[in-house]
Design an enzyme around this catalytic site. Structure first.
Site, PDB file in Angstrom:
ATOM      1  N   LYS A  42       0.816  -1.201   0.000  1.00  0.00           N
ATOM      2  CA  LYS A  42       0.000   0.000   0.000  1.00  0.00           C
ATOM      3  C   LYS A  42       0.856   1.260   0.000  1.00  0.00           C
ATOM      4  O   LYS A  42       0.373   2.350  -0.259  1.00  0.00           O
ATOM      5  CB  LYS A  42      -0.873   0.028   1.279  1.00  0.00           C
ATOM      6  CG  LYS A  42      -1.749  -1.185   1.448  1.00  0.00           C
ATOM      7  CD  LYS A  42      -2.343  -1.167   2.890  1.00  0.00           C
ATOM      8  CE  LYS A  42      -2.924  -2.519   3.222  1.00  0.00           C
ATOM      9  NZ  LYS A  42      -3.279  -2.613   4.649  1.00  0.00           N
ATOM     10  N   GLY A  43       2.140   1.114   0.309  1.00  0.00           N
ATOM     11  CA  GLY A  43       2.996   2.270   0.568  1.00  0.00           C
ATOM     12  C   GLY A  43       3.076   3.295  -0.550  1.00  0.00           C
ATOM     13  O   GLY A  43       3.239   4.484  -0.297  1.00  0.00           O
ATOM     14  N   GLU A  98       7.552   2.992  -6.375  1.00  0.00           N
ATOM     15  CA  GLU A  98       7.692   2.487  -5.009  1.00  0.00           C
ATOM     16  C   GLU A  98       7.891   3.643  -4.040  1.00  0.00           C
ATOM     17  O   GLU A  98       8.412   4.699  -4.404  1.00  0.00           O
ATOM     18  CB  GLU A  98       8.877   1.499  -4.984  1.00  0.00           C
ATOM     19  CG  GLU A  98       9.211   0.881  -3.661  1.00  0.00           C
ATOM     20  CD  GLU A  98       8.089   0.075  -3.007  1.00  0.00           C
ATOM     21  OE1 GLU A  98       6.936   0.544  -3.030  1.00  0.00           O
ATOM     22  OE2 GLU A  98       8.381  -0.983  -2.439  1.00  0.00           O
ATOM     23  N   ASP A  99       7.478   3.430  -2.799  1.00  0.00           N
ATOM     24  CA  ASP A  99       7.638   4.473  -1.785  1.00  0.00           C
ATOM     25  C   ASP A  99       9.089   4.590  -1.317  1.00  0.00           C
ATOM     26  O   ASP A  99       9.637   5.679  -1.221  1.00  0.00           O
ATOM     27  CB  ASP A  99       6.693   4.228  -0.588  1.00  0.00           C
ATOM     28  CG  ASP A  99       6.782   2.806  -0.030  1.00  0.00           C
ATOM     29  OD1 ASP A  99       7.538   1.989  -0.570  1.00  0.00           O
ATOM     30  OD2 ASP A  99       6.076   2.518   0.958  1.00  0.00           O
ATOM     31  N   ASP A 102      14.758  -0.030   0.737  1.00  0.00           N
ATOM     32  CA  ASP A 102      15.477  -0.169   1.994  1.00  0.00           C
ATOM     33  C   ASP A 102      16.517  -1.286   1.798  1.00  0.00           C
ATOM     34  O   ASP A 102      17.599  -1.030   1.284  1.00  0.00           O
ATOM     35  CB  ASP A 102      14.427  -0.475   3.067  1.00  0.00           C
ATOM     36  CG  ASP A 102      14.989  -0.538   4.463  1.00  0.00           C
ATOM     37  OD1 ASP A 102      16.004   0.099   4.717  1.00  0.00           O
ATOM     38  OD2 ASP A 102      14.392  -1.221   5.312  1.00  0.00           O
ATOM     39  N   VAL A 152      11.041   6.014   8.643  1.00  0.00           N
ATOM     40  CA  VAL A 152      10.194   7.164   8.306  1.00  0.00           C
ATOM     41  C   VAL A 152       8.759   6.731   8.033  1.00  0.00           C
ATOM     42  O   VAL A 152       8.509   5.600   7.600  1.00  0.00           O
ATOM     43  CB  VAL A 152      10.754   7.936   7.076  1.00  0.00           C
ATOM     44  CG1 VAL A 152      12.058   8.619   7.423  1.00  0.00           C
ATOM     45  CG2 VAL A 152      10.917   7.036   5.870  1.00  0.00           C
ATOM     46  N   ARG A 164       0.080   6.562   7.542  1.00  0.00           N
ATOM     47  CA  ARG A 164       0.106   6.719   6.081  1.00  0.00           C
ATOM     48  C   ARG A 164      -0.517   8.046   5.659  1.00  0.00           C
ATOM     49  O   ARG A 164      -0.205   8.585   4.608  1.00  0.00           O
ATOM     50  CB  ARG A 164      -0.669   5.585   5.399  1.00  0.00           C
ATOM     51  CG  ARG A 164      -0.067   4.200   5.569  1.00  0.00           C
ATOM     52  CD  ARG A 164      -0.740   3.238   4.589  1.00  0.00           C
ATOM     53  NE  ARG A 164      -0.523   1.840   4.913  1.00  0.00           N
ATOM     54  CZ  ARG A 164       0.523   1.124   4.530  1.00  0.00           C
ATOM     55  NH1 ARG A 164       1.478   1.685   3.817  1.00  0.00           N
ATOM     56  NH2 ARG A 164       0.633  -0.139   4.849  1.00  0.00           N
TER      57      ARG A 164
HETATM   58  P1  IMP Z   1      12.936  -3.570   1.240  1.00  0.00           P
HETATM   59  O1  IMP Z   1      12.510  -4.880   0.657  1.00  0.00           O
HETATM   60  O2  IMP Z   1      13.696  -3.762   2.515  1.00  0.00           O
HETATM   61  O3  IMP Z   1      13.647  -2.684   0.279  1.00  0.00           O
HETATM   62  O4  IMP Z   1      11.633  -2.882   1.773  1.00  0.00           O
HETATM   63  C1  IMP Z   1      10.815  -2.132   1.017  1.00  0.00           C
HETATM   64  C2  IMP Z   1       9.518  -1.905   1.749  1.00  0.00           C
HETATM   65  O5  IMP Z   1       9.682  -1.847   3.171  1.00  0.00           O
HETATM   66  C3  IMP Z   1       8.968  -0.565   1.369  1.00  0.00           C
HETATM   67  O6  IMP Z   1       8.149  -0.659   0.251  1.00  0.00           O
HETATM   68  C4  IMP Z   1       8.207  -0.148   2.611  1.00  0.00           C
HETATM   69  O7  IMP Z   1       6.895  -0.637   2.544  1.00  0.00           O
HETATM   70  C5  IMP Z   1       8.932  -0.821   3.746  1.00  0.00           C
HETATM   71  N1  IMP Z   1       9.862   0.126   4.410  1.00  0.00           N
HETATM   72  C6  IMP Z   1      11.193   0.156   4.342  1.00  0.00           C
HETATM   73  N2  IMP Z   1      11.722   1.152   5.058  1.00  0.00           N
HETATM   74  C7  IMP Z   1      10.675   1.801   5.592  1.00  0.00           C
HETATM   75  C8  IMP Z   1      10.560   2.972   6.423  1.00  0.00           C
HETATM   76  O8  IMP Z   1      11.520   3.653   6.829  1.00  0.00           O
HETATM   77  N3  IMP Z   1       9.292   3.324   6.754  1.00  0.00           N
HETATM   78  C9  IMP Z   1       8.191   2.644   6.348  1.00  0.00           C
HETATM   79  N4  IMP Z   1       8.251   1.560   5.556  1.00  0.00           N
HETATM   80  C10 IMP Z   1       9.487   1.145   5.186  1.00  0.00           C
HETATM   81 MG    MG Z   2       6.079  -0.643   0.086  1.00  0.00          MG
END
Ligand code: IMP
Ligand code: MG
Length: 179
Positions: A42-43, A98-99, A102, A152, A164
């Site tokens: 949903k981000g 994408e939001d 990470d 964040v 959100r």
């Molecule tokens: P990744 O697979 O670790 O790159 O994670 C990506 C997903 O983790 C993003 O689409 C977010 O939904 C969530 N995410 C990662 N870091 C944050 C943050 O600082 N705040 C909120 N959601 C996060």
């Molecule tokens: Mg996300």
């Protein structure tokens, strides 16, 4: 809700400028292409809603849902597709929206998955990039802002499904997720 925020990282006006700049780049690059913006729910929903209205190129949108962090702040590394694209992307120019990136686990999986289909191109646009925490390399084509390793929330990003609806991006007070 506001009392849980340690500091505003990107205010509403800053986000508007970022979105406008990204849309201009996308308009330049996607002229005459069959643009499909794919949002990861949903981000990305708030960012996608603003970005698609700033983009002048004719486009369609679609959504995917993958299993996420649950209620924690660390990626589990496990990923399932809970909702797939609703239409074929053969011959399309796919832009994943994408939001935040990470660890990169989510996006490297999604990009591999989409690239295995018959799209003309698959690119990635992220509002936020946290490169310090990268576990899997992810080629990012459009980045809104590079941010430090803080958790964040706001503008679509959540902690345990809340925050959100904040109109800005703020750093969550650590005591909120450590208790
Ligand atoms: P990744 O697979 O670790 O790159 O994670 C990506 C997903 O983790 C993003 O689409 C977010 O939904 C969530 N995410 C990662 N870091 C944050 C943050 O600082 N705040 C909120 N959601 C996060
Ligand atoms: Mg996300």
């Amino acid at each position: 809700m506001e009392k849980d925020i340690k500091r505003v990282l990107l205010g509403e006006e800053e986000i508007k400028t970022i979105v406008k700049n990204l849309a201009e780049q996308i308009d330049r690059d996607y002229q005459g292409k069959k643009l499909v913006m794919v949002g990861l729910l949903k981000g990305s929903v708030v960012f996608l809603a603003d970005l698609m209205r700033a983009v002048k190129t004719k486009c369609s949108i679609d959504f995917m849902v993958t299993s996420s962090y649950g209620t924690g702040t660390e990626s589990s590394g496990r990923l399932n597709i809970l909702k797939d694209l609703s239409a074929p992307i053969d011959g399309c120019d796919v832009l994943v929206v994408e939001d935040i990136i990470d660890s990169g686990v989510t996006l490297s999986f999604i990009l591999d998955y989409l690239k295995a289909k018959n799209a003309n191109s698959v690119k990635l646009c992220t509002l936020l990039n946290k490169p310090d925490r990268r576990k899997k390399p992810v080629p990012v084509d459009y980045t809104g802002a590079v941010i430090p390793d803080d958790f964040v929330v706001g503008y679509g990003l959540d902690y345990a499904e809340y925050y959100r609806n904040l109109p800005y991006i703020g750093i969550l007070k650590p005591e909120i997720y450590s208790d």
